[in-house]
Design a protein around this motif. Structure first.
Motif, PDB file in Angstrom:
ATOM      1  N   ILE A 110       0.887  -1.114  -0.053  1.00  0.00           N
ATOM      2  CA  ILE A 110      -0.008  -0.056   0.199  1.00  0.00           C
ATOM      3  C   ILE A 110       0.824   1.334  -0.056  1.00  0.00           C
ATOM      4  O   ILE A 110       0.744   1.974  -1.069  1.00  0.00           O
ATOM      5  CB  ILE A 110      -1.144   0.023   1.269  1.00  0.00           C
ATOM      6  CG1 ILE A 110      -1.567  -1.255   1.575  1.00  0.00           C
ATOM      7  CG2 ILE A 110      -2.041   1.258   0.930  1.00  0.00           C
ATOM      8  CD1 ILE A 110      -2.692  -1.704   0.454  1.00  0.00           C
ATOM      9  N   LEU A 111       1.501   1.429   1.073  1.00  0.00           N
ATOM     10  CA  LEU A 111       2.429   2.633   1.123  1.00  0.00           C
ATOM     11  C   LEU A 111       4.001   2.247   1.207  1.00  0.00           C
ATOM     12  O   LEU A 111       5.005   3.254   0.977  1.00  0.00           O
ATOM     13  CB  LEU A 111       2.214   3.383   2.543  1.00  0.00           C
ATOM     14  CG  LEU A 111       0.948   3.966   2.566  1.00  0.00           C
ATOM     15  CD1 LEU A 111       0.644   4.273   4.115  1.00  0.00           C
ATOM     16  CD2 LEU A 111       0.471   4.947   1.790  1.00  0.00           C
ATOM     17  N   GLY A 112       4.489   0.775   1.066  1.00  0.00           N
ATOM     18  CA  GLY A 112       5.765   0.675   1.055  1.00  0.00           C
ATOM     19  C   GLY A 112       6.376   0.202   2.520  1.00  0.00           C
ATOM     20  O   GLY A 112       5.408   0.414   3.572  1.00  0.00           O
ATOM     21  N   ASN A 113       7.560   0.029   2.504  1.00  0.00           N
ATOM     22  CA  ASN A 113       8.196  -0.409   3.955  1.00  0.00           C
ATOM     23  C   ASN A 113       8.588   0.996   4.527  1.00  0.00           C
ATOM     24  O   ASN A 113       8.394   2.207   4.069  1.00  0.00           O
ATOM     25  CB  ASN A 113       9.282  -1.450   3.763  1.00  0.00           C
ATOM     26  CG  ASN A 113      10.269  -0.746   2.897  1.00  0.00           C
ATOM     27  OD1 ASN A 113      10.543   0.309   2.571  1.00  0.00           O
ATOM     28  ND2 ASN A 113      11.343  -1.666   2.230  1.00  0.00           N
ATOM     29  N   GLY A 114       9.444   0.984   5.643  1.00  0.00           N
ATOM     30  CA  GLY A 114       9.722   1.947   6.361  1.00  0.00           C
ATOM     31  C   GLY A 114      10.551   2.806   5.632  1.00  0.00           C
ATOM     32  O   GLY A 114      10.740   3.986   6.288  1.00  0.00           O
ATOM     33  N   TYR A 115      11.270   2.645   4.430  1.00  0.00           N
ATOM     34  CA  TYR A 115      11.970   3.545   3.781  1.00  0.00           C
ATOM     35  C   TYR A 115      11.299   4.088   2.782  1.00  0.00           C
ATOM     36  O   TYR A 115      12.054   4.905   1.882  1.00  0.00           O
ATOM     37  CB  TYR A 115      13.040   2.372   3.354  1.00  0.00           C
ATOM     38  CG  TYR A 115      14.068   2.051   4.320  1.00  0.00           C
ATOM     39  CD1 TYR A 115      14.996   2.908   5.175  1.00  0.00           C
ATOM     40  CD2 TYR A 115      13.849   0.631   4.576  1.00  0.00           C
ATOM     41  CE1 TYR A 115      15.615   2.095   6.172  1.00  0.00           C
ATOM     42  CE2 TYR A 115      14.730  -0.018   5.615  1.00  0.00           C
ATOM     43  CZ  TYR A 115      15.610   0.700   6.233  1.00  0.00           C
ATOM     44  OH  TYR A 115      16.237   0.466   7.466  1.00  0.00           O
ATOM     45  N   SER A 116       9.982   3.805   2.548  1.00  0.00           N
ATOM     46  CA  SER A 116       9.336   4.365   1.330  1.00  0.00           C
ATOM     47  C   SER A 116       8.977   5.995   1.322  1.00  0.00           C
ATOM     48  O   SER A 116       8.796   6.611   2.661  1.00  0.00           O
ATOM     49  CB  SER A 116       7.893   3.724   1.241  1.00  0.00           C
ATOM     50  OG  SER A 116       6.967   4.299   0.365  1.00  0.00           O
ATOM     51  N   SER A 117       8.931   6.596   0.359  1.00  0.00           N
ATOM     52  CA  SER A 117       8.607   7.958   0.282  1.00  0.00           C
ATOM     53  C   SER A 117       7.187   8.385   0.636  1.00  0.00           C
ATOM     54  O   SER A 117       6.718   9.192   1.254  1.00  0.00           O
ATOM     55  CB  SER A 117       9.065   8.675  -0.911  1.00  0.00           C
ATOM     56  OG  SER A 117      10.480   8.340  -1.444  1.00  0.00           O
ATOM     57  N   TRP A 118       6.374   7.259   0.300  1.00  0.00           N
ATOM     58  CA  TRP A 118       4.862   7.329   0.844  1.00  0.00           C
ATOM     59  C   TRP A 118       4.622   7.137   2.216  1.00  0.00           C
ATOM     60  O   TRP A 118       3.481   7.582   2.736  1.00  0.00           O
ATOM     61  CB  TRP A 118       4.180   6.188  -0.061  1.00  0.00           C
ATOM     62  CG  TRP A 118       4.155   6.487  -1.462  1.00  0.00           C
ATOM     63  CD1 TRP A 118       4.892   5.688  -2.592  1.00  0.00           C
ATOM     64  CD2 TRP A 118       3.626   7.348  -2.280  1.00  0.00           C
ATOM     65  NE1 TRP A 118       4.546   6.296  -3.946  1.00  0.00           N
ATOM     66  CE2 TRP A 118       3.686   7.477  -3.325  1.00  0.00           C
ATOM     67  CE3 TRP A 118       2.484   8.329  -2.009  1.00  0.00           C
ATOM     68  CZ2 TRP A 118       3.117   8.213  -4.628  1.00  0.00           C
ATOM     69  CZ3 TRP A 118       1.943   9.362  -2.892  1.00  0.00           C
ATOM     70  CH2 TRP A 118       2.360   9.033  -4.111  1.00  0.00           C
ATOM     71  N   MET A 119       5.527   6.754   3.015  1.00  0.00           N
ATOM     72  CA  MET A 119       5.421   6.756   4.325  1.00  0.00           C
ATOM     73  C   MET A 119       5.592   8.083   4.962  1.00  0.00           C
ATOM     74  O   MET A 119       5.403   8.102   6.228  1.00  0.00           O
ATOM     75  CB  MET A 119       6.641   5.684   5.013  1.00  0.00           C
ATOM     76  CG  MET A 119       5.839   4.218   4.726  1.00  0.00           C
ATOM     77  SD  MET A 119       4.538   3.662   5.320  1.00  0.00           S
ATOM     78  CE  MET A 119       5.282   3.317   6.933  1.00  0.00           C
ATOM     79  N   LYS A 120       5.845   8.986   4.426  1.00  0.00           N
ATOM     80  CA  LYS A 120       6.015  10.540   4.704  1.00  0.00           C
ATOM     81  C   LYS A 120       4.652  11.138   4.388  1.00  0.00           C
ATOM     82  O   LYS A 120       4.448  11.556   3.348  1.00  0.00           O
ATOM     83  CB  LYS A 120       7.305  11.008   4.278  1.00  0.00           C
ATOM     84  CG  LYS A 120       8.420  10.528   4.662  1.00  0.00           C
ATOM     85  CD  LYS A 120       9.585  11.145   4.018  1.00  0.00           C
ATOM     86  CE  LYS A 120      10.974  10.508   4.291  1.00  0.00           C
ATOM     87  NZ  LYS A 120      11.977  10.918   3.080  1.00  0.00           N
ATOM     88  N   PRO A 121       3.803  11.212   5.447  1.00  0.00           N
ATOM     89  CA  PRO A 121       2.344  11.653   5.147  1.00  0.00           C
ATOM     90  C   PRO A 121       2.013  13.084   4.311  1.00  0.00           C
ATOM     91  O   PRO A 121       1.276  13.248   3.529  1.00  0.00           O
ATOM     92  CB  PRO A 121       1.558  11.612   6.357  1.00  0.00           C
ATOM     93  CG  PRO A 121       2.589  11.472   7.402  1.00  0.00           C
ATOM     94  CD  PRO A 121       3.626  10.873   7.046  1.00  0.00           C
ATOM     95  N   SER A 122       2.958  13.873   4.886  1.00  0.00           N
ATOM     96  CA  SER A 122       2.982  15.318   4.439  1.00  0.00           C
ATOM     97  C   SER A 122       3.541  15.390   3.049  1.00  0.00           C
ATOM     98  O   SER A 122       2.906  15.984   2.064  1.00  0.00           O
ATOM     99  CB  SER A 122       3.840  16.336   5.323  1.00  0.00           C
ATOM    100  OG  SER A 122       5.071  15.994   5.391  1.00  0.00           O
TER     101      SER A 122
END
Length: 924
Positions: free
Chosen positions: A444-456
């Motif tokens: 969905i958003l990727g792992n902990g290193y994903s850019s998508w894990m930064k909500p802003s």
């Protein structure tokens, strides 16, 4: 020449009436026109072989399809027409009876080729067609006609006692032919639907497969388990957008190890059915439990729809024990009783989780094939960032429901979240739902290193507030983690992600590509990646891929590729009461009382700033009705309810919004004086409440040239129970011959007749409305969720709720799939120059834009009503402006979302019903 035939006489000769008369004539016929009371495929048992060579057979027969709801072919409500014809066809028993397949195949060939045409006349057009007659044209050009009692069925021609008179005189032939032609050509005569014809073909080719064979097949068809459930056998089946979602969930569960979606369809588009059908399919595929979490008020509706529409058994946890679909309660005193659900599908209340119940915490010990959360927007972070904040993080502080979902997401394969409003205040709320889906599932958003894990950053790019202008290497960071599955197409319908995955030899369940994989891409794949930069953030971001939102407007204007008709029949809303001159004038005493209530609220606000609900309580209730206003003033002043009256037959107020849940502060001095003056004014005047007077006028006379709304059925909403009860009593006295339903929470529903009130279960009230026995229903907002009232064609908002989302929820009770009117009527009532009138005026210019962006009006606009009520008009204006111009999130809809490789209605293999039911009845 006249010849007379009797089944009594033909039997003496050892033959049936069909053999003696009909078969002999058909063998020599080239055309056959028939007026029949009803038509049955069993006629083929009598005359199938004889009919085989006839080029044209036309039959006109009866139907219970209603002209009032279907209309003429020019104004036909196509979905309703299909639905009613289908229901009659299903009711004939063809789906249950073992009809010989050769007869079904023959009937299909006749109908499909056009050699046999059947037209149906609504019963109300000419009444029941008792006259039976026919004209046969013979090979030599001669004709003959007949009249009689026999229907076009095996019973009519073979079994029953029937009389037939044959007359081949020109006068008789012309007379019967003219009768047939007039019925056949009538504007109300409608052809048998294609759906019925194709169902006959499906039944001719139908075969039953075992559950094991279905599960182990390389590509099990979801339709095999669904096509003969009650929603298809007794209703109109599924619409294209519903099939799309169910198929997508089913395929992802099989191929990706789980499906993870937010279903955010607009109110009235059948979210519950889509989720329930998905749950059933996943239950049949796997061996682990299915858990459904919903508001307490919707649990029984969930259980009933599972049973009524899908024939799926389930059990509801009541806090202490499980209760199955038959009403059997499973007593179990152990602490872990909740882990022993007696059915494959178990339903529990959100409230138990929100209260952090120890019992519910045991659920986290289990593992699930599927977890569904209904009304998912209730799982949220506690402190949202401000709309203007540029940086914000993950939800560090969230409510108990959100925390629970983060944990149980790791314990399930498929996770489905349902809400019509994925965003209430801030776009990060949509990201928060995706964050739940992403737990232990990096697709969905990727792992902990994903850019998508930064909500802003994720929200900024998705909304287009920031545009990407980085290098290909920087772009690859966004695309590779997570890398969309191969089934995801580009905007140009290119299999771009299939190309990327093939180049890297990545399977669909491998979500993360490495940074260095960019250099491993072959030249064509790298070219596709460059082309993707232009559209990726708009069309392939996780919000688009995992939040499925369809609006009614979109579905009503988009063609279904299977039928070339709109996906959804349009249910137009004709809105009344919107013009400034349509607000209602208060009488002099009432107007004075309202102004005093406004003064009271402002005085209270000066003393205690910030308690918006309490500060504006009196104004909300006097804006609902004078009865509610007077009772509130009395209770605020005296700390108790008025003496026993009709309006206080039940306990005080509706749960969640009503006065009985609030402890008012002591009232002294000027405030006490104001309250007493309000009571005196409302006691002294004999003025009828303008709203109550207007309701009676609309119901009995209509408005702006419309028919009386009573004729089409009407639901009248109020936020407050005493308002609803008072109105019900008033209408029952004015319309003494009518049953009036009162639908409310806390066992306070009732039926009123001639002013007499009988308390009853609200499910009985609902059934009486759906059967047409009750044409007027008065409901509190307990009726605004989970209630399907397609049988009613009009709605009156007796008061406007200050939480505007409830307006959409109310309208969604009748503007929904299956509504029998093409146009529903809606009247919004408000007193002139009241808070509701002033806010409505400010909102009306922007309301359409709000609806387009949100799919529903956000709850947060309630703040604007509070500010207006307290005289802070500038603040109210700002709130309205901010929530419409700085919109939270506009979720686009994937235009490819209605493409199917195979029509479900052409599924010939069906699941063994006994095996299906047996598996679903097994417990956890």
């Amino acid at each position: 020449m006249i010849r007379r035939f009797s089944s009594l006489q033909t039997r003496k000769a050892g033959k049936s009436l069909g053999e003696t008369f009909l078969v002999d004539r058909l063998r020599d016929a080239v055309a056959y026109d028939r007026i029949a009371g009803y038509f049955s495929l069993s006629i083929l048992e009598v005359a199938g072989e004889a009919m085989a060579h006839i080029p044209k057979v036309r039959v006109v027969c009866n139907s219970q399809v209603s002209l009032n709801t279907v209309g003429t072919p020019e104004g036909v409500s196509w979905g309703l027409y299909k639905s009613q014809i289908w229901k009659e066809f299903a009711a004939s028993g063809i789906l249950e009876r073992e009809v010989p397949k050769d007869l079904l195949e023959l009937l299909y060939k006749y109908l499909d080729s056009g050699r046999l045409e059947v037209r149906i006349l609504p019963e109300e057009r000419f009444g029941l067609i008792h006259g039976k007659a026919g004209v046969l044209t013979l090979r030599d050009g001669a004709k003959t006609s007949f009249l009689g009692s026999a229907n076009e069925s095996a019973g009519g021609w073979r079994l029953n006692y029937e009389l037939v008179w044959e007359d081949d005189s020109p006068e008789a032939i012309d007379w019967v032919q003219n009768e047939f032609d007039e019925l056949w050509g009538d504007s109300s005569a409608i052809p048998l639907t294609r759906e019925v014809i194709e169902e006959i073909q499906r039944l001719a080719k139908r075969s039953v497969i075992g559950l094991g064979e279905w599960k182990e097949s390389p590509n099990p068809e979801p339709a095999s388990a669904i096509i003969e459930t009650p929603v298809y056998r007794k209703q109109n089946g599924l619409w294209a957008h519903q099939k799309y979602f169910v198929q997508k969930v089913f395929e992802d569960h099989k191929t990706l190890g789980g499906a993870r979606y937010v279903l955010a369809d607009q109110v009235g588009l059948g979210k519950t059915l889509q989720l329930a059908m998905s749950a059933q399919l996943i239950a049949l595929l796997g061996d682990k439990p299915i858990l459904i979490i919903a508001p307490k008020t919707l649990l029984l509706q969930w259980q009933q729809e599972l049973l009524d529409l899908l024939d799926v058994p389930s059990a509801v946890w009541d806090g202490k024990a499980w209760n199955d679909e038959k009403g059997v309660r499973y007593e179990d005193k152990t602490a872990t009783a909740i882990l022993r659900c007696p059915r494959k599908i178990g339903l529990i209340s959100q409230g138990l989780i929100s209260r952090n119940s120890d019992t519910v915490s045991h659920l986290l010990k289990g593992n699930y094939d599927c977890v569904i959360l209904d009304e998912a927007h209730r799982a949220r972070r506690s402190n949202l960032p401000r709309i203007e904040d540029q940086e914000y993080g993950t939800p560090e502080d969230a409510n108990n429901l959100y925390k629970f979902m983060l944990k149980i997401a790791k314990k399930t394969n498929t996770l489905l979240l349902a809400t019509a409003t994925p965003v209430q205040l801030h776009p990060v709320e949509a990201w928060d739902l995706l964050y739940i889906l992403n737990q232990s599932y990096d697709g969905i958003l990727g792992n902990g290193y994903s850019s998508w894990m930064k909500p802003s950053e994720a929200v900024s790019y998705t909304l287009g507030e920031s545009s990407f202008s980085g290098t290909l290497e920087e772009f690859w960071k966004w695309v590779r983690n997570p890398l969309p599955p191969s089934s995801e197409y580009s905007r140009e319908n290119i299999e771009v992600f299939q190309i990327l995955r093939d180049s890297l030899e990545l399977a669909d369940r491998e979500w993360i590509a490495k940074p260095e994989d960019l250099e491993r891409l072959d030249p064509p794949a790298k070219d596709r990646l460059r082309e993707l930069q232009e559209s990726y953030f708009s069309y392939h971001n996780p919000f688009i891929r995992h939040i499925i939102q369809r609006t009614r407007a979109y579905l009503e204007t988009t063609l279904d590729p299977d039928t070339n008709r709109p996906i959804l029949d349009k249910v137009e809303v004709k809105l009344f009461g919107e013009n400034e001159d349509e607000s209602l004038e208060l009488g002099s005493y009432q107007s004075d009382a309202y102004e005093l209530a406004r003064d009271y609220c402002r005085l209270l606000a000066k003393e205690k700033r910030g308690a918006g609900f309490l500060e504006t309580l009196l104004l909300r209730r006097i804006g609902s009705s004078m009865v509610a206003g007077k009772r509130t003033a009395y209770k605020l002043l005296h700390g108790e309810s008025e003496p026993e009256t009709f309006e206080s037959l039940f306990e005080d107020e509706e749960e969640e919004v009503d006065f009985g849940t609030v402890t008012p502060p002591p009232v002294v001095g000027e405030k006490a004086n104001i309250l007493q003056r309000i009571i005196n004014l409302l006691d002294s005047g004999n003025e009828e409440d303008p709203k109550a007077k207007k309701v009676y006028e609309i119901l009995t006379k209509g408005v702006e040239g419309s028919e009386p709304w009573l004729h089409r059925g009407c639901i009248i909403f109020s936020s407050f129970y005493d308002t609803a009860l008072s109105l019900a009593g008033d209408l029952s006295k004015k319309l003494p011959e009518l049953k009036i339903g009162l639908y409310a929470g806390s066992n306070r529903s009732a039926i009123l007749l001639d002013g007499r009130l009988t308390r009853t279960d609200r499910n009985l009230v609902k059934k009486m409305v759906q059967s047409g026995e009750i044409k007027i229903l008065i409901g509190t907002d307990a009726a605004s969720e989970g209630l399907n009232l397609q049988t009613l064609g009009s709605l009156i908002n007796f008061d406007l709720p200050w939480n505007p989302t409830k307006l959409e929820q109310r309208k969604g009770r009748i503007q929904r799939i299956g509504q029998k009117y093409e146009k529903i009527f809606l009247f919004n009532m408000r007193y002139r120059d009241s808070v509701e009138d002033n806010v409505h005026r400010k909102l009306s210019e922007r309301l359409e834009a709000v609806m387009d962006l949100f799919g529903q009006i956000p709850d947060t606009l309630e703040d604007a009503w509070v500010e207006e009520a307290l005289g802070r008009e500038a603040e109210a204006e700002k709130l309205i402006r901010d929530r419409t111009e700085k919109h939270p999130f506009a979720i686009k809809y994937n235009k490819n979302a209605l493409t199917f490789s195979k029509s479900w209605e052409k599924t010939f293999e069906v699941l063994n019903e006994y095996e299906r039911r047996d598996l679903l009845e097994k417990g956890w």
